[in-house]
Design a protein around this motif. Structure first.
Motif, PDB file in Angstrom:
ATOM      1  N   ALA A 204     106.251 -15.513  40.930  1.00 43.61           N
ATOM      2  CA  ALA A 204     106.486 -14.852  39.730  1.00 43.61           C
ATOM      3  C   ALA A 204     105.555 -13.487  39.538  1.00 43.61           C
ATOM      4  O   ALA A 204     104.405 -13.525  39.774  1.00 43.61           O
ATOM      5  CB  ALA A 204     106.192 -15.689  38.802  1.00 43.61           C
ATOM      6  N   ASN A 205     105.926 -12.383  39.066  1.00 43.75           N
ATOM      7  CA  ASN A 205     105.620 -11.209  39.041  1.00 43.75           C
ATOM      8  C   ASN A 205     105.141 -11.143  37.359  1.00 43.75           C
ATOM      9  O   ASN A 205     103.745 -10.727  37.396  1.00 43.75           O
ATOM     10  CB  ASN A 205     106.417  -9.994  38.768  1.00 43.75           C
ATOM     11  CG  ASN A 205     106.778  -9.572  40.264  1.00 43.75           C
ATOM     12  OD1 ASN A 205     107.935  -9.980  40.852  1.00 43.75           O
ATOM     13  ND2 ASN A 205     105.821  -8.928  41.137  1.00 43.75           N
ATOM     14  N   PHE A 206     105.596 -12.097  36.615  1.00 40.95           N
ATOM     15  CA  PHE A 206     105.080 -11.974  35.127  1.00 40.95           C
ATOM     16  C   PHE A 206     105.762 -13.405  34.667  1.00 40.95           C
ATOM     17  O   PHE A 206     106.864 -13.813  34.945  1.00 40.95           O
ATOM     18  CB  PHE A 206     105.780 -10.909  34.276  1.00 40.95           C
ATOM     19  CG  PHE A 206     105.936  -9.506  35.023  1.00 40.95           C
ATOM     20  CD1 PHE A 206     104.888  -8.651  34.945  1.00 40.95           C
ATOM     21  CD2 PHE A 206     107.181  -9.191  35.382  1.00 40.95           C
ATOM     22  CE1 PHE A 206     105.029  -7.674  35.899  1.00 40.95           C
ATOM     23  CE2 PHE A 206     107.347  -7.915  36.158  1.00 40.95           C
ATOM     24  CZ  PHE A 206     106.174  -7.130  36.322  1.00 40.95           C
ATOM     25  N   ALA A 207     105.170 -13.725  33.553  1.00 35.71           N
ATOM     26  CA  ALA A 207     105.740 -14.955  32.764  1.00 35.71           C
ATOM     27  C   ALA A 207     105.370 -14.495  31.296  1.00 35.71           C
ATOM     28  O   ALA A 207     104.102 -14.006  31.127  1.00 35.71           O
ATOM     29  CB  ALA A 207     105.225 -16.130  33.074  1.00 35.71           C
ATOM     30  N   VAL A 208     106.193 -14.674  30.234  1.00 34.25           N
ATOM     31  CA  VAL A 208     105.997 -14.361  28.920  1.00 34.25           C
ATOM     32  C   VAL A 208     105.594 -15.534  28.034  1.00 34.25           C
ATOM     33  O   VAL A 208     106.555 -16.326  27.941  1.00 34.25           O
ATOM     34  CB  VAL A 208     107.122 -13.450  28.472  1.00 34.25           C
ATOM     35  CG1 VAL A 208     106.847 -13.260  26.908  1.00 34.25           C
ATOM     36  CG2 VAL A 208     107.656 -12.515  29.258  1.00 34.25           C
ATOM     37  N   ALA A 209     104.388 -15.264  27.459  1.00 33.54           N
ATOM     38  CA  ALA A 209     104.073 -16.574  26.600  1.00 33.54           C
ATOM     39  C   ALA A 209     104.832 -16.829  25.322  1.00 33.54           C
ATOM     40  O   ALA A 209     105.340 -17.925  25.185  1.00 33.54           O
ATOM     41  CB  ALA A 209     102.460 -16.256  26.067  1.00 33.54           C
ATOM     42  N   GLU A 210     105.199 -15.682  24.851  1.00 30.57           N
ATOM     43  CA  GLU A 210     106.063 -15.759  23.558  1.00 30.57           C
ATOM     44  C   GLU A 210     107.443 -16.448  23.898  1.00 30.57           C
ATOM     45  O   GLU A 210     107.823 -17.283  23.033  1.00 30.57           O
ATOM     46  CB  GLU A 210     106.409 -14.309  23.108  1.00 30.57           C
ATOM     47  CG  GLU A 210     107.179 -13.992  21.946  1.00 30.57           C
ATOM     48  CD  GLU A 210     107.330 -12.577  21.664  1.00 30.57           C
ATOM     49  OE1 GLU A 210     106.877 -12.186  20.476  1.00 30.57           O
ATOM     50  OE2 GLU A 210     107.812 -11.991  22.437  1.00 30.57           O
ATOM     51  N   THR A 211     107.965 -16.152  24.958  1.00 27.11           N
ATOM     52  CA  THR A 211     109.304 -16.718  25.081  1.00 27.11           C
ATOM     53  C   THR A 211     109.522 -17.899  26.206  1.00 27.11           C
ATOM     54  O   THR A 211     110.569 -18.252  26.286  1.00 27.11           O
ATOM     55  CB  THR A 211     110.315 -15.641  25.381  1.00 27.11           C
ATOM     56  OG1 THR A 211     109.818 -15.084  26.576  1.00 27.11           O
ATOM     57  CG2 THR A 211     110.341 -14.511  24.357  1.00 27.11           C
ATOM     58  N   GLY A 212     108.459 -17.965  26.965  1.00 31.09           N
ATOM     59  CA  GLY A 212     108.584 -18.945  28.088  1.00 31.09           C
ATOM     60  C   GLY A 212     109.489 -18.469  29.234  1.00 31.09           C
ATOM     61  O   GLY A 212     109.851 -19.131  30.196  1.00 31.09           O
TER      62      GLY A 212
END
Ligand code: SF4
Lengths: 466, 248
Positions: A204-212
């Motif tokens: 994964a390059n990124f994961a967004v906490a706000e939205t999962g």
């Protein structure tokens, strides 16, 4: 493989074909990235923003990771925590077994290399297929990647043709070495794998906490096939990859492609959030890997190491990487970033020569899209090498003597006098063409200047006395 | 102005001409020059090799020696970068000494690399030098990146009369010195040096100059070993040379 950087680098240096390939490839990428980063008027502001977001994410890492877990779970995914590589391997092997399959397809992921997933899968009777073209080549050749982003940068197309002929069954028979033929064969071969495999493993390059939301960017589209076709998707990511807000993506989706390959945007940007009935995989697992990262986080100078978005730009500008080649770093992380991240992940006892694999020229710091001060971290880690007792005894002794010499004016004068006397034996034409170890490395290719009869200090004192 | 010189250990012992040239230029410009005898070494070698406790000792010595200086001038880009850029690191993270940190931070604005002092502090571009040779300029990594000297040194060179200044191809690339890197990673360092020498020779220059004698010692050592006939000369020596008193 030899155990330290200088010896491994010597192998790379002697491989003149590889040196030529590397010089040409890195030079081309350098030109492209310089052009597309210069065309953005707010490039510097973007770099600052990237750095600030990473800093914020890491300052409250525990909080954002818990939020990420909550949101992924809410969207129908499952989150697993892995403290180290062994635990991560065990989780992934178990999940794959549960899916009842003996083969998986993989999307380019350095993290799976870091935890040495492929051998673990094979040992469990599961065959992993790399689907990124270059990773597939390296896998077929049973080699290690030599560049973060272009893992097969050291290979030419004749070698690739031979590999495909040997490894691709019907798709490889009678293949030519023309690039369109090679890609066509790979495409046909991979299509079959995409259609018949139930489990995919991605990084994964990124994961967004706000939205999962989890995201992968790529340029071939093979990753997207893995993300959408199989029934089960297992993604593994280092805990440092979490971003607080969805909007933060706008910064990194600009920084990464421009710094990495000199493209304005990645051809494929995939984002997914949990699972959706009738669309994509019906099972999604996210493995959050620590494996030494929280220890890096605890070091207030080296902490910035975790800002890295693996764009590989520092490799492409590094004069040492260009000459020594990626295998000299003996790691899936090569070049300047490899020289700081590998010793921190593996320990300085094993990888203590890597912080010294740099002339500290600063080119990496100058271009890094998130402004990691790599030279500072290199020097910081060298301090740890010495403090933790991994430096050579002879060197420590010499440094101690030098420190006392510089700490005492009289001792300094005395050593200059002794040096002038001693050099008489070695001097030729006013220079020293040979010096004993540990300075013999110098005289390998350089003469050393002889000590002049009068130091500046002597000259100054005489002048003042007049 | 009262200028305190930090001549650096390599210049003092191996390249005393550099210090003498700095004195000549500054005195010619009417400044009062002093050389505090208690100085030794900035600690760069120890610092870059990881011997940070030893380096801290040298930081303290430097601070004690130059505490009251009005301006500290250093004819070395890497030693200037060490004092300005790395002393705070050593004070804060190794010595963990707040007082030392404040002292090095207070000192930093008074520390100048030699060409930087001329161009930025004194606002000069022409120091009245005459040097009738074909010269190419190697901008050291520290000049380019740690100190951001930009075009300063080249501006000074362009104003030297009689000089035939030729541009060095691939000028932004490191020469491969890197302190103990040249010894610890001798073969990689040599590969970098070989390319640097190729670029220097392609210019047809008789002389390669720079603001740092450590790069020049490495480049000059290679040029000498290869019997190229090309010499290395510190920037200060070119600026010290005049028609009446050419620099030998
Ligand atoms: S350290 Fe910076 S330049 Fe190097 S790969 Fe990471 S983000 Fe890119």
């Amino acid at each position: 493989m030899s155990t330290n950087f200088p010896t491994r680098a010597a192998d790379g240096l002697r491989n003149t074909q590889q040196r030529r390939n590397l010089a040409k490839a890195t030079n081309t990428i350098r030109g492209k990235t310089a052009k597309v980063t210069a065309e953005l008027p707010d490039w510097e502001a973007l770099r600052e923003a990237g750095k600030a977001i990473k800093r914020e994410a890491h300052a409250k890492l525990d909080q954002y990771l818990l939020q990420l877990e909550e949101m992924v779970t809410k969207a129908g995914g499952h989150v697993h925590w892995a403290a180290d590589a062994a635990e991560a391997r065990e989780i992934i092997v178990r999940l794959t077994r549960q899916a009842g399959t003996d083969q998986v397809i993989k999307i380019k992921s350095m993290t799976t290399d870091e935890i040495e997933l492929n051998p673990a899968l094979e040992e469990a009777g599961i065959r992993p297929y790399e689907t990124d073209l270059a990773d597939m080549i390296v896998q077929m050749a049973k080699e290690r990647p030599s560049h973060l982003l272009v893992p097969a940068i050291h290979k030419n197309r004749v070698e690739i043709r031979d590999l495909f002929r040997a490894e691709m069954g019907e798709h490889g028979t009678g293949l030519s070495d023309r690039p369109p033929d090679l890609t066509r064969a790979a495409r046909a071969y991979l299509r079959q794998k995409f259609m018949e495999t139930k489990v995919a493993i991605s990084g994964a390059n990124f994961a967004v906490a706000e939205t999962g939301t989890v995201g992968v960017v790529e340029s071939e589209g093979n990753g997207r096939m893995c993300l959408t076709l199989p029934q089960v998707l297992i993604s593994i990511m280092g805990i440092e990859k979490v971003l607080p807000r969805f909007d933060d993506l706008s910064v990194f989706l600009q920084l990464l492609p421009r710094a990495a390959t000199g493209e304005r945007m990645n051809p494929y940007n995939s984002l997914w959030t949990g699972v959706h009935a009738g669309d994509g995989p019906c099972e999604f697992h996210l493995v959050l890997l620590d494996n030494g990262r929280s220890k890096i986080l605890a070091d207030e100078v080296a902490r910035e190491t975790l800002h890295c978005i693996r764009c590989s730009r520092c490799l492409n500008v590094c004069p040492v990487y260009e000459r020594a080649g990626g295998h000299a770093y003996d790691s899936m992380y090569q070049g300047p970033i490899g020289a700081i991240v590998t010793p921190q992940l593996r320990g300085l006892e094993e990888a203590g020569s890597l912080p010294y694999a740099s002339s500290l020229c600063g080119a990496c710091h100058e271009v890094c899209p998130v402004k990691i001060n790599i030279p500072q971290i290199l020097v910081h880690l060298r301090g740890r090498v010495v403090r933790e007792g991994h430096a050579g005894k002879g060197e420590a002794l010499a440094m101690g003597v030098a420190a006392r010499m510089f700490g005492n004016q009289g001792a300094l004068d005395w050593s200059l006098w002794a040096g002038r006397l001693g050099q008489k034996l070695l001097m030729r034409d006013g220079t020293l063409p040979w010096l004993p170890p540990p300075l013999s490395g110098w005289t390998l290719s350089r003469d050393f200047p002889a000590l002049p009869e009068q130091s500046f200090r002597d000259w100054w004192q005489k002048r003042e006395d007049k | 102005m009262r200028v305190s010189l930090f001549i650096t250990c390599i210049n003092d012992s191996l390249f005393p001409d550099t210090g003498r040239a700095v004195v000549r230029v500054l005195e010619r410009l009417g400044h009062q020059v002093e050389f505090p005898l208690a100085q030794t070494c900035c600690g760069q070698m120890h610092h870059n090799s990881g011997y940070h406790d030893d380096a801290v000792g040298l930081v303290r010595r430097f601070v004690d020696t130059f505490q009251d200086a009005e301006a500290i001038v250093i004819p070395s880009t890497s030693c200037t970068a060490m004092v300005r850029g790395q002393y705070p690191y050593l004070a804060q993270h190794v010595a963990k000494d707040e007082g030392l940190l404040r002292a090095v931070e207070a000192m930093a604005p008074r520390v100048f690399e030699f060409s930087e002092f001329l161009t930025q502090k004194l606002g000069l571009s022409d120091v009245g030098a005459y040097y009738p040779h074909r010269v190419t300029y190697h901008s050291s990594c520290n000049s380019l990146r740690s100190l951001n000297l930009g075009d300063g040194p080249l501006t000074l060179l362009r104003h030297v009369s009689g000089i035939d200044l030729v541009e060095l191809p691939n000028n932004r690339e490191c020469c491969g010195f890197g302190g103990t890197f040249a010894v610890k990673n001798a073969e990689t360092s040599t590969a970098m040096l070989t390319d640097k020498m190729r670029h220097i020779l392609s210019t047809g220059a008789e002389i390669c100059t720079a603001g740092d004698n450590s790069c020049l010692m490495h480049i000059g050592g290679g040029l000498s070993r290869q019997r190229t006939g090309v010499r290395t000369v510190h920037l200060a020596q070119i600026l010290a040379s005049t028609a009446e008193e050419p620099w030998a």
